[in-house]
Design a protein around this motif. Sequence first.
Motif, PDB file in Angstrom:
ATOM      1  N   LYS A   1      -0.559   1.333   5.637  1.00  0.00           N
ATOM      2  CA  LYS A   1      -0.935   2.420   6.420  1.00  0.00           C
ATOM      3  C   LYS A   1      -2.025   2.066   7.115  1.00  0.00           C
ATOM      4  N   PRO A   2      -2.258   2.266   8.412  1.00  0.00           N
ATOM      5  CA  PRO A   2      -1.209   3.205   9.383  1.00  0.00           C
ATOM      6  C   PRO A   2       0.012   2.421   9.636  1.00  0.00           C
ATOM      7  N   GLU A   3       0.316   1.314   9.449  1.00  0.00           N
ATOM      8  CA  GLU A   3       1.587   0.666   9.668  1.00  0.00           C
ATOM      9  C   GLU A   3       2.689   1.444   8.810  1.00  0.00           C
ATOM     10  N   PRO A   4       4.010   1.649   9.397  1.00  0.00           N
ATOM     11  CA  PRO A   4       4.987   2.381   8.956  1.00  0.00           C
ATOM     12  C   PRO A   4       5.909   1.878   7.711  1.00  0.00           C
ATOM     13  N   GLY A   5       5.406   0.591   7.308  1.00  0.00           N
ATOM     14  CA  GLY A   5       6.298   0.013   6.105  1.00  0.00           C
ATOM     15  C   GLY A   5       6.609   0.758   5.150  1.00  0.00           C
ATOM     16  N   LEU A   6       5.587   1.446   4.449  1.00  0.00           N
ATOM     17  CA  LEU A   6       5.797   2.155   3.147  1.00  0.00           C
ATOM     18  C   LEU A   6       6.658   3.371   3.392  1.00  0.00           C
ATOM     19  N   LEU A   7       6.531   3.836   4.597  1.00  0.00           N
ATOM     20  CA  LEU A   7       7.384   5.012   5.011  1.00  0.00           C
ATOM     21  C   LEU A   7       8.791   4.733   5.147  1.00  0.00           C
ATOM     22  N   GLN A   8       8.973   3.336   5.666  1.00  0.00           N
ATOM     23  CA  GLN A   8      10.140   2.587   5.836  1.00  0.00           C
ATOM     24  C   GLN A   8      10.982   2.348   4.360  1.00  0.00           C
ATOM     25  N   GLN A   9      10.149   2.184   3.548  1.00  0.00           N
ATOM     26  CA  GLN A   9      10.684   1.891   2.197  1.00  0.00           C
ATOM     27  C   GLN A   9      11.211   2.998   1.681  1.00  0.00           C
ATOM     28  N   ILE A  10      10.349   4.239   1.678  1.00  0.00           N
ATOM     29  CA  ILE A  10      10.800   5.535   1.090  1.00  0.00           C
ATOM     30  C   ILE A  10      12.089   5.923   1.905  1.00  0.00           C
ATOM     31  N   GLN A  11      12.294   5.708   3.464  1.00  0.00           N
ATOM     32  CA  GLN A  11      13.401   5.978   4.025  1.00  0.00           C
ATOM     33  C   GLN A  11      14.524   5.267   3.296  1.00  0.00           C
ATOM     34  N   ARG A  12      14.609   3.772   3.283  1.00  0.00           N
ATOM     35  CA  ARG A  12      15.522   3.134   2.700  1.00  0.00           C
ATOM     36  C   ARG A  12      15.701   3.930   1.168  1.00  0.00           C
ATOM     37  N   HIS A  13      14.782   4.060   0.520  1.00  0.00           N
ATOM     38  CA  HIS A  13      15.309   4.489  -0.928  1.00  0.00           C
ATOM     39  C   HIS A  13      16.117   5.470  -1.101  1.00  0.00           C
ATOM     40  N   PHE A  14      15.827   6.692  -0.058  1.00  0.00           N
ATOM     41  CA  PHE A  14      16.427   7.954   0.063  1.00  0.00           C
ATOM     42  C   PHE A  14      17.659   7.773   1.148  1.00  0.00           C
TER      43      PHE A  14
ATOM     44  N   THR B   1       1.211   4.811  -0.728  1.00  0.00           N
ATOM     45  CA  THR B   1      -0.161   4.896  -1.149  1.00  0.00           C
ATOM     46  C   THR B   1      -0.701   3.187  -0.836  1.00  0.00           C
ATOM     47  N   ASN B   2      -1.837   3.028  -0.285  1.00  0.00           N
ATOM     48  CA  ASN B   2      -2.448   1.952   0.067  1.00  0.00           C
ATOM     49  C   ASN B   2      -3.036   1.380  -1.426  1.00  0.00           C
ATOM     50  N   GLN B   3      -3.049   0.450  -1.953  1.00  0.00           N
ATOM     51  CA  GLN B   3      -3.656  -0.234  -3.050  1.00  0.00           C
ATOM     52  C   GLN B   3      -4.071  -1.588  -3.077  1.00  0.00           C
TER      53      GLN B   3
END
Length: 186
Positions: A100-113, A49-51
């Motif tokens: 978002k739309p940059e992929p950084g948040l999804l990269q954080q999620i990828q690393r977390h899992f 989420t963008n905040q």
Amino acid sequence: MLIILDRDGVINQYAGGYICSPDDWHPIPGSIKAIARLCSAGHRIAIATNQSGIARGYYDRDTLDAMHRKLGRLLRIAGGHIDFIAYCPHHPDEHCTCRKPEPGLLQQIQRHFNLKTLAGSVMVGDSRKDLEAAAKKGCQPILVRTGNGLDTEQELQTRPLAESAQVLVYDNLRSFTDAFLSGRDW
């Protein structure tokens, strides 16, 4: 499977303004139960989420945490949970790599899992930014018509995603969950 959700307009009601307190945070009818059903079926749930309200001074990280605790309480009552929340606190003018739309948040999620890739994961959002981030990381982009979703759906008719990802569209998180858990469209 990992299912990544945008927050505002997907899980909670969003009419374009900032949600600045837990009292202003209201789930979309059916969204809490939908997440609980996905959890019960064995899926992992993350939020991206963008905040930017934090950078704008509308609320602070403690207030954001309080909103997420409210979400967590409602989910526990329904029998669900969120495995991980990634958020971007930056102002759009900062041009960070996590908004978002940059992929950084999804990269954080990828690393977390500890995942090599997010290919095969699903991302549910209500804006073009969500869909573009999903497509950049190989997730199946899902658009819901809640929040900004109707406007986004109309925009996609004249300006499809450049990544040529097929976007699946559902009325809301509940209807996505119904289709997903039944195997329809999958």
